[in-house]
Scaffold this motif. Structure first.
Motif, PDB file in Angstrom:
ATOM      1  N   GLU A   1       0.831  -1.216   0.000  1.00 27.65           N
ATOM      2  CA  GLU A   1       0.000   0.000   0.000  1.00 27.65           C
ATOM      3  C   GLU A   1       0.863   1.263   0.000  1.00 27.65           C
TER       4      GLU A   1
ATOM      5  N   TYR B   1      -4.724  -2.442  -9.291  1.00 28.24           N
ATOM      6  CA  TYR B   1      -4.627  -3.014  -7.948  1.00 28.24           C
ATOM      7  C   TYR B   1      -5.669  -4.108  -7.803  1.00 28.24           C
TER       8      TYR B   1
ATOM      9  N   ALA C   1      -6.605   3.539  -5.376  1.00 28.26           N
ATOM     10  CA  ALA C   1      -5.422   3.231  -6.189  1.00 28.26           C
ATOM     11  C   ALA C   1      -5.559   3.845  -7.583  1.00 28.26           C
TER      12      ALA C   1
END
Lengths: 245, 326
Positions: free
Chosen positions: A47, A78, B214
């Protein structure tokens, strides 16, 4: 060219240090396997590397920019930890999920031909075009992983970050999944993968980083299995999962 | 008409001449004429009554915005945030009525409700994001805290405002004044526009919050947007649904259409179920002279049960057919 550079990265939850002084460079085209015992800070490090967390000290650069202010979201694919096992009652279809890969390119407005082509290609590439109208929550663990890979491919990601993607997936699907990762890596995609199965990861990855709060090893798999890094990181006494292939 | 106006007098009392004229033109002129003509055409007498015309307009609006915002809440397992914000809106209504009574100034209760609910929405989201409290505990704290403030304010005026508060607690067809209907139409336009513009960020965050971060999305900002939209929906729907039942419009139609495959399709289906529930509920409530909010929720839950049982049976039959083939 380095996709990712971490320098002396440290991170703690409250008073508990989780990642301590980790420096690491991932070159374009690498297939990095991140291993370490449970609670060794693997997920936290991942992360930190893709900018989801801010280090307490040290720096992370993604494609030459500070990871925490990095905003080319489409370059990172991801795949979250519980993707294969999460109970998905949300009525999202495979096509809808893969379309999300194009969202960072176009948060508003109509998709153009390039967007639609990217979505179709991604579905074809991972072999789930026939599942496009199925609900993601009704798929098997292996199929769901492919949905998330397809989302990253539709985005045109340069870096694929996967957090223990094969938890809850049967052995055959897992082999097929690693074959797919291999092919994508050969085509130039950089991959960082957390995997608890040391045997699997040393077979497939081109380099290994072994972590237990600190980085114990970073290098090629052959050297890794010959050194004591594994035993050091696991404290020698912990049970290590390994397979012969 | 006089009786109806007196039950919700404070909003109509504000001198907003231009807004008033637009509201009158849209609500009475356009909508009234349209529904009135439909009533004459079909011979349904109730469509000729101005207050029922407004009630149906409110019903349609509520059934659009409730499931629209609720679809994102339910699939984040945040169904109860609607209930929490409804109770904080109640505190807002109480505060508005309190200020009106004690200081003799005119604060429209619904405006007070909107402000307080929006603040509570941001507070809840902040508690969830930063305080590390369990999500449902955060909701329970804000819910009971708001209701406590509301109940204290009501009793602080010797029960003078308790009468007015009843309509907000249980909802009523008669409280939909022209100004309130116009406000609801405006809120509906705001919510529909906001969801249309922010559809992709909201969907991505709901489906995969970490993945959305993300992908570079400022997730916290969209979470706050969703919370504030929820507050807007709750305040808009409160007039006919009542504080206690308003959360149902965010949740029940969405739960009923979860078996529909595809998020966008299930969202549209939820709006359709919402329309069935509110239009059916308002009609039944008028017919039998019972509470509109309760009737609407009962129609919605009946639909939910019918759909759920129906889809279970269908699945069993499909599963049976497949196993017979093998």
């Amino acid at each position: 060219m380095a996709v990712l550079t971490a320098e002396n990265v440290t991170f703690a939850y409250a008073e508990t240090p989780v990642v301590d002084g980790v420096s690491l460079t991932v070159e374009a085209g690498a297939f990095l396997g991140l291993v370490g015992p449970n609670g060794s800070g693997k997920s936290t490090l991942l992360e930190l590397l893709i900018g989801l967390r801010r280090p307490d000290s040290g720096t992370v650069e993604l494609f030459g920019e500070s990871a925490t202010s990095f905003d080319d979201g489409e370059r990172i694919g991801y795949v979250p930890q519980d993707v294969a096992t999460a109970n998905g009652e949300m009525p999202v279809t495979v096509a809808e999920a893969v379309r999300m890969g194009r969202y960072p390119h176009r948060w508003y407005g109509r998709f153009d031909d390039a967007d639609r082509a990217a979505i179709t290609d991604a579905l074809d590439r991972v072999g789930i075009a026939d599942l496009a109208d199925r609900r993601v929550g009704r798929l098997s663990g292996g199929q769901r992983q492919r949905v998330f890979i397809a989302r990253a491919l539709a985005a045109g990601a340069d870096l694929l970050a996967l957090d223990e993607p094969t938890v809850g997936v049967d052995a055959d699907s897992r082999e097929a999944f690693y074959d797919l990762l291999h092919e994508l890596n050969d085509e130039g995609l950089t991959i960082i993968l957390i995997e608890h199965d040391i045997g699997v990861v040393t077979t497939h990855a081109s380099e290994i980083a072994c972590l237990n709060r600190e980085l114990f090893f970073h290098g090629d798999p052959e050297t890794f299995v010959e050194t004591d890094a594994l035993a050091d990181a696991y404290g020698g006494s912990q049970h290590v999962i390994a397979h012969d292939h | 008409m006089t009786m109806l106006a007196s039950s919700a007098p404070r909003l109509t009392a504000i001198p907003l001449s231009t807004t008033d004229r637009i509201a009158s033109a849209v609500i009475d002129g356009l909508w009234g004429t349209l529904v009135g003509a439909l009533g004459e055409l079909t011979g349904i007498g109730v469509l000729g009554l101005p207050f029922m015309q407004r009630a149906y307009l409110a019903a349609i609006c509520v059934a659009v915005i409730g499931p629209l915002v609720g679809s994102f809440l339910v699939h984040r397992e945040m169904a109860m945030i609607g209930d929490t914000l409804a109770h904080s809106a109640f505190a807002g209504v109480a505060a508005g009525l309190f200020v009106n009574t004690v200081f003799a100034v005119t604060v429209p209760p619904l405006l007070a409700a909107l402000v307080v609910a929006a603040v509570a929405a941001v507070a809840v989201q902040t508690l969830i994001d930063y305080a590390g409290t369990y999500r449902d505990a955060s909701l329970a704290i804000v819910l009971t805290g708001s209701f406590a403030v509301g109940s204290v304010l009501i009793t602080a005026t010797d029960g003078g405002i308790a009468v007015g508060i009843n309509a907000y607690l249980f909802g009523s067809l008669a409280t939909v004044s022209r100004a309130n209907a116009a406000l609801l139409v405006a809120l509906t336009l705001v919510v529909v526009t906001a969801v249309a513009v922010a559809y992709r960020p909201l969907l991505y965050t709901t489906f995969d919050e970490v993945g959305a971060r993300a992908a570079g999305l400022p997730v916290a900002r969209y979470n706050r947007l969703l919370a504030v939209l929820t507050a807007v929906v709750v305040v808009g729907a409160m007039q006919i649904m009542g504080v206690i039942l308003v959360a149902g419009m965010l949740v029940v139609p969405v739960a009923a259409t979860t078996p529909v495959t595809g998020f966008k399709r299930s969202l549209l289906a939820a709006v359709a179920v919402g329309q069935l529930a509110t239009i059916g509920g308002v009609t039944l409530a008028y017919q039998y002279d019972v509470a509109a909010g309760g009737t609407i929720i009962l129609v919605a839950i009946t639909t939910y049960l019918a759909v759920t049982i129906g889809s279970r049976l269908r699945h069993r039959r499909v599963a049976g057919d497949t196993s017979a083939e093998n």
